[in-house]
Design an enzyme around this catalytic site. Structure first.
Site, PDB file in Angstrom:
ATOM      1  N   LYS A  15       0.832  -1.219   0.000  1.00 32.17           N
ATOM      2  CA  LYS A  15       0.000   0.000   0.000  1.00 32.17           C
ATOM      3  C   LYS A  15       0.865   1.267   0.000  1.00 32.17           C
ATOM      4  O   LYS A  15       0.613   2.191  -0.756  1.00 32.17           O
ATOM      5  CB  LYS A  15      -0.917   0.039   1.244  1.00 32.17           C
ATOM      6  CG  LYS A  15      -1.847  -1.147   1.373  1.00 32.17           C
ATOM      7  CD  LYS A  15      -2.823  -0.965   2.525  1.00 32.17           C
ATOM      8  CE  LYS A  15      -2.174  -0.876   3.892  1.00 32.17           C
ATOM      9  NZ  LYS A  15      -1.474  -2.113   4.318  1.00 32.17           N
ATOM     10  N   ARG A  90      -9.231   0.406   9.334  1.00 34.60           N
ATOM     11  CA  ARG A  90      -8.768  -0.958   9.578  1.00 34.60           C
ATOM     12  C   ARG A  90      -9.811  -1.763  10.341  1.00 34.60           C
ATOM     13  O   ARG A  90      -9.589  -2.955  10.592  1.00 34.60           O
ATOM     14  CB  ARG A  90      -7.503  -0.901  10.429  1.00 34.60           C
ATOM     15  CG  ARG A  90      -6.208  -1.223   9.684  1.00 34.60           C
ATOM     16  CD  ARG A  90      -5.095  -1.029  10.692  1.00 34.60           C
ATOM     17  NE  ARG A  90      -3.858  -1.672  10.385  1.00 34.60           N
ATOM     18  CZ  ARG A  90      -2.834  -1.087   9.801  1.00 34.60           C
ATOM     19  NH1 ARG A  90      -2.939   0.142   9.350  1.00 34.60           N
ATOM     20  NH2 ARG A  90      -1.699  -1.739   9.638  1.00 34.60           N
ATOM     21  N   ARG A 129      11.753  -6.543   5.091  1.00 38.31           N
ATOM     22  CA  ARG A 129      11.547  -5.113   4.821  1.00 38.31           C
ATOM     23  C   ARG A 129      12.478  -4.248   5.666  1.00 38.31           C
ATOM     24  O   ARG A 129      12.526  -4.366   6.880  1.00 38.31           O
ATOM     25  CB  ARG A 129      10.091  -4.748   5.116  1.00 38.31           C
ATOM     26  CG  ARG A 129       9.788  -3.275   4.902  1.00 38.31           C
ATOM     27  CD  ARG A 129       8.321  -3.031   4.746  1.00 38.31           C
ATOM     28  NE  ARG A 129       7.611  -3.049   6.009  1.00 38.31           N
ATOM     29  CZ  ARG A 129       6.315  -2.766   6.113  1.00 38.31           C
ATOM     30  NH1 ARG A 129       5.601  -2.483   5.031  1.00 38.31           N
ATOM     31  NH2 ARG A 129       5.733  -2.792   7.287  1.00 38.31           N
ATOM     32  N   ARG A 161      11.698  -2.062  11.011  1.00 39.85           N
ATOM     33  CA  ARG A 161      10.676  -1.565  11.937  1.00 39.85           C
ATOM     34  C   ARG A 161      10.477  -2.574  13.061  1.00 39.85           C
ATOM     35  O   ARG A 161      10.426  -3.774  12.811  1.00 39.85           O
ATOM     36  CB  ARG A 161       9.350  -1.380  11.185  1.00 39.85           C
ATOM     37  CG  ARG A 161       9.283  -0.088  10.406  1.00 39.85           C
ATOM     38  CD  ARG A 161       8.087   0.006   9.518  1.00 39.85           C
ATOM     39  NE  ARG A 161       6.851  -0.503  10.076  1.00 39.85           N
ATOM     40  CZ  ARG A 161       5.675  -0.469   9.451  1.00 39.85           C
ATOM     41  NH1 ARG A 161       5.596   0.073   8.250  1.00 39.85           N
ATOM     42  NH2 ARG A 161       4.597  -0.957  10.008  1.00 39.85           N
ATOM     43  N   ARG A 172       0.242  -9.360  13.300  1.00 38.80           N
ATOM     44  CA  ARG A 172      -0.336  -8.292  12.468  1.00 38.80           C
ATOM     45  C   ARG A 172      -1.161  -8.876  11.325  1.00 38.80           C
ATOM     46  O   ARG A 172      -2.207  -8.347  10.970  1.00 38.80           O
ATOM     47  CB  ARG A 172       0.773  -7.392  11.930  1.00 38.80           C
ATOM     48  CG  ARG A 172       1.399  -6.568  13.031  1.00 38.80           C
ATOM     49  CD  ARG A 172       2.655  -5.886  12.552  1.00 38.80           C
ATOM     50  NE  ARG A 172       2.382  -4.899  11.527  1.00 38.80           N
ATOM     51  CZ  ARG A 172       3.255  -4.534  10.612  1.00 38.80           C
ATOM     52  NH1 ARG A 172       4.448  -5.077  10.568  1.00 38.80           N
ATOM     53  NH2 ARG A 172       2.938  -3.613   9.723  1.00 38.80           N
TER      54      ARG A 172
END
Ligand code: AMP
Length: 217
Positions: A15, A90, A129, A161, A172
């Site tokens: 996204k 969300r 990531r 992160r 998540r």
């Protein structure tokens, strides 16, 4: 032409990457609730500490806090020409609140692109990531790759992160399936949803996304 774009997709679906392309093309603000919470968690405040603990566990920040933050941002003048929401809504209460706040500011959602990526691939993507601590560029890297930003003139150090650590990633993805996936039918019923194959190469996802937005405008 006004664009009210709501990017829907699990964490790691792409996204943010696609939103960055849309910002360039349409010159409208990118409103990422995750980025707003990352800024808040840096602050030396009670809310900052609360948000940090929630994010690191992979859970969602409570709806009332999240809705207020997004509402304040959407009511800024730069959103009058349109907006790209990334990571919000969300939950169903957030989606209902978004409809209300858009009505209040005379805006509407034009399209809800849903980037579909299989769960097993999401976990792999998030685990690889890395983000630049200087310019925010995002990379997908193998363990032995150099952790230095490749953007011309940047050379910032890359970090992972805290919520991309493997234990949090699984949580998540679960939270997405339970709380956010129901929004797929919420927007499909309103004729706003456009499902895209998020497993294609980034440039191909962008091409399908731009075609879908052009068709919806
Ligand atoms: P993201 O960068 O969008 O993956 O968001 C990172 C984290 O911020 C999430 O795992 C949540 O803890 C929090 N967060 C971001 N957006 C929302 C939202 N719309 N509702 C609740 N929590 C959120």
């Amino acid at each position: 032409m006004k664009n009210g774009i709501v990017m829907l997709g699990a964490p790691g679906a792409g996204k943010g990457t696609q939103a960055a392309v849309l910002v360039e093309k349409y010159q409208i603000p990118h409103i990422s609730s995750g980025d707003m919470f990352r800024a808040i968690r840096k602050s030396d405040s009670e809310l900052g500490r609360r948000v940090a603990a929630i994010m690191d566990s992979g859970a969602l920040v409570p709806d009332d806090v999240t809705i207020q933050i997004v509402k304040d941002r959407l009511s800024k003048p730069d959103c009058q020409a349109g907006f790209i929401l990334d990571g919000f809504p969300r939950t169903r209460p957030q989606a209902l609140a978004l409809d209300e706040m858009l009505k209040e500011i005379g805006q509407a959602i034009t399209i809800v692109p849903y980037l579909h990526v299989r769960s097993e691939l999401l976990v792999e993507r998030l685990s690889n990531r890395w983000t630049c601590n200087t310019c925010g560029s995002v990379y997908s890297l193998k363990p032995n790759d150099a952790k230095v930003c490749q953007k011309p003139g940047c050379s910032g150090t890359l970090f992972r992160r805290p919520d991309d650590e493997p234990a949090t990633v699984a949580e998540r993805v679960k939270v997405f399936e339970k709380n956010t996936a129901p929004l797929i039918s919420y927007y499909a019923e309103r004729g706003l949803l456009k499902q895209l194959d998020g497993e294609q190469a980034v440039a191909n996802v962008t091409a399908s996304l731009l075609a879908a937005i052009a068709a919806a405008a």
